[in-house]
Design a protein around this motif. Structure first.
Motif, PDB file in Angstrom:
ATOM      1  N   THR A  47      52.501  18.578  14.591  1.00  0.00           N
ATOM      2  CA  THR A  47      52.386  18.494  13.013  1.00  0.00           C
ATOM      3  C   THR A  47      50.926  19.053  12.401  1.00  0.00           C
ATOM      4  N   GLY A  48      50.393  19.588  13.492  1.00  0.00           N
ATOM      5  CA  GLY A  48      49.052  20.355  13.213  1.00  0.00           C
ATOM      6  C   GLY A  48      47.868  19.517  13.244  1.00  0.00           C
ATOM      7  N   VAL A  49      48.044  18.414  13.769  1.00  0.00           N
ATOM      8  CA  VAL A  49      46.771  17.459  13.818  1.00  0.00           C
ATOM      9  C   VAL A  49      46.223  17.686  15.177  1.00  0.00           C
ATOM     10  N   ALA A  50      45.162  17.202  15.479  1.00  0.00           N
ATOM     11  CA  ALA A  50      44.595  17.263  16.916  1.00  0.00           C
ATOM     12  C   ALA A  50      44.841  15.855  17.476  1.00  0.00           C
ATOM     13  N   GLY A  51      45.158  14.855  16.959  1.00  0.00           N
ATOM     14  CA  GLY A  51      45.931  13.820  17.553  1.00  0.00           C
ATOM     15  C   GLY A  51      45.527  12.494  16.953  1.00  0.00           C
ATOM     16  N   PRO A  52      46.127  11.317  17.365  1.00  0.00           N
ATOM     17  CA  PRO A  52      45.651  10.165  16.622  1.00  0.00           C
ATOM     18  C   PRO A  52      44.584   9.823  16.632  1.00  0.00           C
ATOM     19  N   GLY A  53      44.063   9.227  15.233  1.00  0.00           N
ATOM     20  CA  GLY A  53      42.292   9.144  15.340  1.00  0.00           C
ATOM     21  C   GLY A  53      41.624  10.357  15.512  1.00  0.00           C
ATOM     22  N   MET A  54      42.001  11.423  15.471  1.00  0.00           N
ATOM     23  CA  MET A  54      40.992  12.472  15.563  1.00  0.00           C
ATOM     24  C   MET A  54      40.821  13.225  14.157  1.00  0.00           C
ATOM     25  N   PRO A  55      39.566  13.389  13.692  1.00  0.00           N
ATOM     26  CA  PRO A  55      39.379  13.718  12.355  1.00  0.00           C
ATOM     27  C   PRO A  55      39.829  15.272  12.295  1.00  0.00           C
ATOM     28  N   GLY A  56      40.287  15.719  11.037  1.00  0.00           N
ATOM     29  CA  GLY A  56      40.476  17.079  10.784  1.00  0.00           C
ATOM     30  C   GLY A  56      41.737  17.542  11.047  1.00  0.00           C
ATOM     31  N   TYR A  57      42.148  18.898  10.794  1.00  0.00           N
ATOM     32  CA  TYR A  57      43.347  19.301  10.724  1.00  0.00           C
ATOM     33  C   TYR A  57      43.493  20.616  11.689  1.00  0.00           C
ATOM     34  N   HIS A  58      44.219  20.476  12.733  1.00  0.00           N
ATOM     35  CA  HIS A  58      44.521  21.534  13.440  1.00  0.00           C
ATOM     36  C   HIS A  58      45.833  22.324  13.211  1.00  0.00           C
ATOM     37  N   ASP A  59      45.560  23.439  12.756  1.00  0.00           N
ATOM     38  CA  ASP A  59      46.928  24.265  12.398  1.00  0.00           C
ATOM     39  C   ASP A  59      47.669  24.673  13.582  1.00  0.00           C
ATOM     40  N   PRO A  60      48.908  24.002  13.656  1.00  0.00           N
ATOM     41  CA  PRO A  60      49.893  24.266  14.609  1.00  0.00           C
ATOM     42  C   PRO A  60      49.984  25.708  14.990  1.00  0.00           C
ATOM     43  N   ARG A  61      49.883  26.856  14.133  1.00  0.00           N
ATOM     44  CA  ARG A  61      50.002  28.216  14.500  1.00  0.00           C
ATOM     45  C   ARG A  61      48.774  28.847  14.982  1.00  0.00           C
ATOM     46  N   SER A  62      47.708  27.975  15.120  1.00  0.00           N
ATOM     47  CA  SER A  62      46.510  28.463  15.955  1.00  0.00           C
ATOM     48  C   SER A  62      46.777  28.796  17.341  1.00  0.00           C
ATOM     49  N   ALA A  63      45.988  29.982  17.745  1.00  0.00           N
ATOM     50  CA  ALA A  63      46.076  30.622  18.797  1.00  0.00           C
ATOM     51  C   ALA A  63      45.282  29.389  19.963  1.00  0.00           C
ATOM     52  N   VAL A  64      44.297  28.999  19.301  1.00  0.00           N
ATOM     53  CA  VAL A  64      43.232  28.085  19.904  1.00  0.00           C
ATOM     54  C   VAL A  64      44.004  26.762  20.215  1.00  0.00           C
ATOM     55  N   PRO A  65      43.814  26.221  21.491  1.00  0.00           N
ATOM     56  CA  PRO A  65      44.541  24.745  21.650  1.00  0.00           C
ATOM     57  C   PRO A  65      43.312  23.839  20.880  1.00  0.00           C
ATOM     58  N   PRO A  66      43.929  22.531  20.677  1.00  0.00           N
ATOM     59  CA  PRO A  66      42.934  21.396  20.340  1.00  0.00           C
ATOM     60  C   PRO A  66      42.193  21.184  21.485  1.00  0.00           C
ATOM     61  N   LEU A  67      41.064  20.484  21.240  1.00  0.00           N
ATOM     62  CA  LEU A  67      40.210  19.674  22.318  1.00  0.00           C
ATOM     63  C   LEU A  67      40.670  18.983  22.998  1.00  0.00           C
TER      64      LEU A  67
END
Length: 188
Positions: A47-67
């Motif tokens: 859904t484009g987020v870094a994960g449960p409880g993770m602050p911020g929004y990780h764009d699912p189209r990003s070429a960079v994986p979440p931490l």
């Protein structure tokens, strides 16, 4: 459900309005199932987020994986547990006891460099819990950003980095930030 017009800068709205839920097409808002943690949305990377409880929004189209979590590195989930409280017409962060234990201590944190000035290296910048997806957007609220003052200039890149420095919890910062890392350097 109310619909907002499609915007280039979805990230800033998501960070500012923690209750936004991603849907295909334009942004819409609806009450998410159960109360979300402050500054978080959704529950998984699809859904484009870094994960449960993770602050911020990780764009699912990003070429960079979440931490991903790393041993010996403070978790963004811990930073995301801060709660805002209104006192005398201003928002004051309420830090959990577990996070207060790290105030003024040397810690390791990881994130993505957000330059504050032009240049390929930076000594003063923001470290974000998620990569930026728009040059004009802030990818997270104050719980997902750390102001960094480094000893030496750090190269700006798109990959995440691990830094070590002295963490300060900021309850009265005039810029609205909650965290600062001083005397920072890239961790070995």
């Amino acid at each position: 459900m109310k619909t907002l017009p499609t915007l280039c800068c979805r990230t800033i709205l998501t960070g500012l309005l923690g209750g936004l839920v991603w849907v295909s097409g334009p942004l819409s808002w609806a009450a998410p199932p159960g109360p979300p943690a402050f500054g978080t949305v959704g529950s998984n990377a699809s859904t484009g987020v870094a994960g449960p409880g993770m602050p911020g929004y990780h764009d699912p189209r990003s070429a960079v994986p979440p931490l991903s979590e790393k041993a010996g590195v403070l978790s963004w989930r811990l930073f995301g547990q801060v709660r805002p409280k209104i006192e005398k017409n201003r928002v004051v962060p309420q830090f959990p006891a577990e996070l207060q234990a790290f105030n003024n201590a040397r810690v390791k944190v990881q994130g993505f460099v957000m330059p504050l000035d032009p240049g390929t290296t930076q000594k003063h910048f923001l470290l974000s819990s998620v990569p930026t997806s728009c040059a004009f957007c802030i990818p997270a609220g104050p719980e997902g950003l750390i102001e960094v003052h480094s000893k030496t200039a750090i190269k700006v890149g798109i990959e995440g980095i691990v830094l070590e420095g002295r963490l300060q919890l900021l309850s009265t910062d005039p810029t609205g930030l909650y965290y600062r890392l001083s005397d920072a350097a890239v961790a070995p």
